[in-house]
Design a protein around this motif. Structure first.
Motif, PDB file in Angstrom:
ATOM      1  N   GLY A 151       2.090 -11.398  11.932  1.00 52.10           N
ATOM      2  CA  GLY A 151       2.099 -13.391  12.660  1.00 52.10           C
ATOM      3  C   GLY A 151       0.677 -13.844  12.699  1.00 52.10           C
ATOM      4  O   GLY A 151      -0.059 -13.031  12.124  1.00 52.10           O
ATOM      5  N   ASP A 152       0.063 -14.054  14.244  1.00 50.50           N
ATOM      6  CA  ASP A 152      -0.587 -14.321  14.290  1.00 50.50           C
ATOM      7  C   ASP A 152      -2.144 -13.797  15.430  1.00 50.50           C
ATOM      8  O   ASP A 152      -3.429 -14.032  15.268  1.00 50.50           O
ATOM      9  CB  ASP A 152      -0.320 -15.143  15.833  1.00 50.50           C
ATOM     10  N   ASN A 153      -1.122 -12.707  15.010  1.00 41.13           N
ATOM     11  CA  ASN A 153      -2.589 -11.412  15.899  1.00 41.13           C
ATOM     12  C   ASN A 153      -2.905 -10.391  14.042  1.00 41.13           C
ATOM     13  O   ASN A 153      -3.691 -10.038  14.473  1.00 41.13           O
ATOM     14  CB  ASN A 153      -1.091  -9.481  16.113  1.00 41.13           C
ATOM     15  N   TYR A 154      -2.404 -11.204  13.386  1.00 43.24           N
ATOM     16  CA  TYR A 154      -3.054 -10.713  12.343  1.00 43.24           C
ATOM     17  C   TYR A 154      -4.279 -11.192  11.576  1.00 43.24           C
ATOM     18  O   TYR A 154      -5.165 -12.363  12.208  1.00 43.24           O
ATOM     19  CB  TYR A 154      -2.460 -11.200  10.545  1.00 43.24           C
ATOM     20  N   ILE A 155      -6.054 -10.230  11.454  1.00 43.12           N
ATOM     21  CA  ILE A 155      -7.173 -10.522  11.290  1.00 43.12           C
ATOM     22  C   ILE A 155      -6.569 -10.242  10.077  1.00 43.12           C
ATOM     23  O   ILE A 155      -6.256  -8.877   9.204  1.00 43.12           O
ATOM     24  CB  ILE A 155      -7.636  -9.076  11.933  1.00 43.12           C
ATOM     25  N   LYS A 156      -7.321 -11.053   9.414  1.00 46.73           N
ATOM     26  CA  LYS A 156      -7.968 -10.835   7.599  1.00 46.73           C
ATOM     27  C   LYS A 156      -9.711 -10.554   7.559  1.00 46.73           C
ATOM     28  O   LYS A 156     -10.039 -10.730   8.280  1.00 46.73           O
ATOM     29  CB  LYS A 156      -7.344 -12.801   7.278  1.00 46.73           C
ATOM     30  N   PRO A 157      -9.497  -9.417   6.578  1.00 46.82           N
ATOM     31  CA  PRO A 157     -10.707  -8.674   6.117  1.00 46.82           C
ATOM     32  C   PRO A 157     -11.391  -9.611   5.336  1.00 46.82           C
ATOM     33  O   PRO A 157     -10.940 -10.352   4.299  1.00 46.82           O
ATOM     34  CB  PRO A 157     -10.329  -7.367   6.158  1.00 46.82           C
ATOM     35  N   LYS A 158     -12.770  -9.703   5.114  1.00 47.09           N
ATOM     36  CA  LYS A 158     -13.498 -10.326   4.137  1.00 47.09           C
ATOM     37  C   LYS A 158     -13.124  -9.762   2.542  1.00 47.09           C
ATOM     38  O   LYS A 158     -13.505 -10.508   1.677  1.00 47.09           O
ATOM     39  CB  LYS A 158     -14.909  -9.579   4.966  1.00 47.09           C
ATOM     40  N   ALA A 159     -12.778  -8.288   2.450  1.00 49.01           N
ATOM     41  CA  ALA A 159     -12.896  -7.714   1.272  1.00 49.01           C
ATOM     42  C   ALA A 159     -11.987  -6.398   2.155  1.00 49.01           C
ATOM     43  O   ALA A 159     -12.309  -6.025   2.595  1.00 49.01           O
ATOM     44  CB  ALA A 159     -14.203  -7.572   1.007  1.00 49.01           C
ATOM     45  N   ALA A 160     -11.853  -5.746   0.725  1.00 51.61           N
ATOM     46  CA  ALA A 160     -10.416  -4.907   0.694  1.00 51.61           C
ATOM     47  C   ALA A 160     -11.506  -4.009  -0.514  1.00 51.61           C
ATOM     48  O   ALA A 160     -11.158  -4.087  -2.272  1.00 51.61           O
ATOM     49  CB  ALA A 160      -9.517  -4.739   0.165  1.00 51.61           C
ATOM     50  N   VAL A 161     -11.146  -2.693  -0.498  1.00 50.70           N
ATOM     51  CA  VAL A 161     -11.537  -1.282  -1.421  1.00 50.70           C
ATOM     52  C   VAL A 161     -10.751  -0.762  -1.315  1.00 50.70           C
ATOM     53  O   VAL A 161      -9.946   0.103  -0.807  1.00 50.70           O
ATOM     54  CB  VAL A 161     -13.039  -1.222  -1.148  1.00 50.70           C
ATOM     55  N   LEU A 162      -9.797  -0.042  -2.317  1.00 51.82           N
ATOM     56  CA  LEU A 162      -8.835   0.334  -2.924  1.00 51.82           C
ATOM     57  C   LEU A 162      -8.915   1.581  -3.760  1.00 51.82           C
ATOM     58  O   LEU A 162      -9.655   1.543  -5.236  1.00 51.82           O
ATOM     59  CB  LEU A 162      -7.753  -0.057  -3.559  1.00 51.82           C
ATOM     60  N   GLY A 163      -9.589   2.676  -3.211  1.00 48.97           N
ATOM     61  CA  GLY A 163      -9.730   4.136  -4.357  1.00 48.97           C
ATOM     62  C   GLY A 163      -7.671   5.522  -4.399  1.00 48.97           C
ATOM     63  O   GLY A 163      -7.579   5.772  -3.881  1.00 48.97           O
ATOM     64  N   TYR A 164      -7.810   5.130  -6.182  1.00 44.73           N
ATOM     65  CA  TYR A 164      -6.357   6.218  -6.354  1.00 44.73           C
ATOM     66  C   TYR A 164      -5.540   5.701  -5.260  1.00 44.73           C
ATOM     67  O   TYR A 164      -4.723   6.264  -4.666  1.00 44.73           O
ATOM     68  CB  TYR A 164      -6.430   7.300  -6.581  1.00 44.73           C
ATOM     69  N   ALA A 165      -4.785   3.862  -5.333  1.00 42.81           N
ATOM     70  CA  ALA A 165      -4.521   4.105  -4.158  1.00 42.81           C
ATOM     71  C   ALA A 165      -2.567   4.148  -4.940  1.00 42.81           C
ATOM     72  O   ALA A 165      -2.568   3.229  -5.437  1.00 42.81           O
ATOM     73  CB  ALA A 165      -4.559   2.691  -3.343  1.00 42.81           C
ATOM     74  N   ARG A 166      -1.703   3.942  -3.841  1.00 43.94           N
ATOM     75  CA  ARG A 166      -0.063   3.980  -4.704  1.00 43.94           C
ATOM     76  C   ARG A 166      -0.227   2.527  -3.599  1.00 43.94           C
ATOM     77  O   ARG A 166       0.405   2.069  -3.072  1.00 43.94           O
ATOM     78  CB  ARG A 166       0.874   4.808  -3.754  1.00 43.94           C
ATOM     79  N   THR A 167      -0.115   1.420  -5.406  1.00 44.56           N
ATOM     80  CA  THR A 167      -0.216   0.341  -5.235  1.00 44.56           C
ATOM     81  C   THR A 167       1.059  -0.992  -5.842  1.00 44.56           C
ATOM     82  O   THR A 167       1.561  -1.225  -5.409  1.00 44.56           O
ATOM     83  CB  THR A 167      -1.519  -1.131  -5.504  1.00 44.56           C
ATOM     84  N   ASN A 168       1.727   0.527  -6.108  1.00 42.27           N
ATOM     85  CA  ASN A 168       3.245  -0.017  -7.038  1.00 42.27           C
ATOM     86  C   ASN A 168       4.035   0.807  -6.818  1.00 42.27           C
ATOM     87  O   ASN A 168       4.339   2.090  -7.706  1.00 42.27           O
ATOM     88  CB  ASN A 168       3.090  -0.716  -8.425  1.00 42.27           C
ATOM     89  N   MET A 169       5.326   0.495  -5.974  1.00 45.46           N
ATOM     90  CA  MET A 169       6.386   1.619  -5.640  1.00 45.46           C
ATOM     91  C   MET A 169       7.413   1.530  -6.651  1.00 45.46           C
ATOM     92  O   MET A 169       7.676   2.520  -7.235  1.00 45.46           O
ATOM     93  CB  MET A 169       6.789   1.002  -4.723  1.00 45.46           C
ATOM     94  N   ALA A 170       6.934   0.617  -7.987  1.00 45.13           N
ATOM     95  CA  ALA A 170       8.118   1.153  -9.668  1.00 45.13           C
ATOM     96  C   ALA A 170       7.400   2.310 -10.039  1.00 45.13           C
ATOM     97  O   ALA A 170       8.446   2.717 -11.205  1.00 45.13           O
ATOM     98  CB  ALA A 170       7.777  -0.716  -9.584  1.00 45.13           C
TER      99      ALA A 170
END
Length: 328
Positions: free
Chosen positions: A162-181
């Motif tokens: 909710g309101d406690n969320y802190i949005k990062p400036k950017a993100a980096v993903l290395g060989y990440a599980r990003t699609n559970m299907a």
């Protein structure tokens, strides 16, 4: 702790281990904060990268922690390694025999890790002045399961926080599980250790060893992509036999279609868990790959486009341009 510098009396690199969850003493943030010496080509307050190592939510990969932090330091940024909660209280010596695995961690179930990411970002912002951090330029970097955690924070983290969320400036993903299907490779289940790692990863994520597809979709970054996400840098190996490279390809496509800035690098070689993929940090020979090793160079170029710089050089140029306009 920190040590004094013998160059100018200023503080040297600040390396500390700080708690980020009172329920789990193993959940900590390790700092790699650079000197605050005067810089000409870089801004005084530096951007910071929070690194989330992988390990299948069962352990945390060392070579995806400190070696990566030091590499990030070499780019001129502060680095932090988030040692988030995992499903075991102690690090398993081996996953070959299930009966020899350590006691499970009652405070290590997903999505507690998302709250810990937020706590890490909040802690850095709280100490921004002390640590010379540009609190508006915080980057998340995650590998494998740490990549899933990072992608989860980006996509459905705000729903939880909710309101406690802190949005990062950017993100980096290395060989990440990003699609559970995307289905797991069969090679993942060919060994006892592979089967046990998968079982306890599922127990951590779903509290069951055999989650349904419907359960998997509840923590699926792909289906939760939204237009308010920060820019994302992805890299993966086409020959990864643990997390299918289709995860990176489909996630990048979804980001592109949604209007989220994205850069994707799919390398022909390399293996899962290769981290920096260089000879310095490779724990086994196959973790070195000359192609994958280039991802950090590509990342550095990308970050220069994403981050806002306010160097002394830039300020001097702007002042000179201002004077020239006044003279006109």
């Amino acid at each position: 702790t920190s040590s004094g510098s013998f160059f100018d009396g200023r503080k040297a690199m600040k390396i500390e281990t700080l708690s980020i969850d009172q329920k789990d003493e193993k959940a900590v943030l390790k700092t790699y904060i650079l000197d605050d010496y005067p810089k000409y080509y870089q801004q005084q307050k530096r951007p910071a990268v929070v690194i989330c190592p992988g390990g299948g939510y069962t352990t945390l990969a060392r070579k995806e922690g400190e070696p990566v932090a030091l590499k990030i330091n070499g780019m001129g940024y502060h680095a932090f390694v988030l040692q988030y909660s995992v499903i075991f209280k102690e690090k398993p010596k081996s996953f070959e025999k299930e009966e020899e695995l350590p006691e499970m961690n009652p405070d290590g179930y997903f999505p507690v890790q998302i709250y810990q990411v937020r706590n890490a970002l909040a802690l850095i912002r709280e100490h921004a002045e002390e640590w010379n951090v540009d609190k508006d330029q915080l980057i998340l970097l995650g590998f494998s399961a740490g990549g899933h955690l990072t992608a989860s924070y980006l996509t459905f983290g705000k729903e939880l926080l909710g309101d406690n969320y802190i949005k990062p400036k950017a993100a980096v993903l290395g060989y990440a599980r990003t699609n559970m299907a995307v289905p797991d490779w069969k090679e993942k289940f060919a060994t006892a250790s592979g089967r046990n790692i998968t079982k306890y990863k599922y127990l951590c994520q779903f509290r069951t060893a055999e989650p349904t597809m419907e359960q998997k979709m509840t923590i699926d970054p792909y289906t939760n992509v939204h237009k308010d996400m920060p820019p994302v840098f992805l890299w993966h190996s086409a020959t990864d036999t643990s997390v299918n490279a289709l995860c990176a390809l489909t996630f990048a496509q979804k980001l592109f279609e949604t209007g989220v800035p994205v850069e994707l690098h799919l390398f022909a070689g390399g293996v899962h868990g290769c981290a920096l993929a260089d000879k310095v940090s490779a724990s086994v020979a196959k973790h070195y790959d000359e192609g994958c090793e280039q991802w950090t160079n590509l990342l550095q170029i990308w970050l220069k486009r994403i981050l806002t710089e306010d160097s002394k050089e830039k300020r001097e140029k702007e002042e000179q341009q201002g004077k020239e306009k006044q003279d006109e």
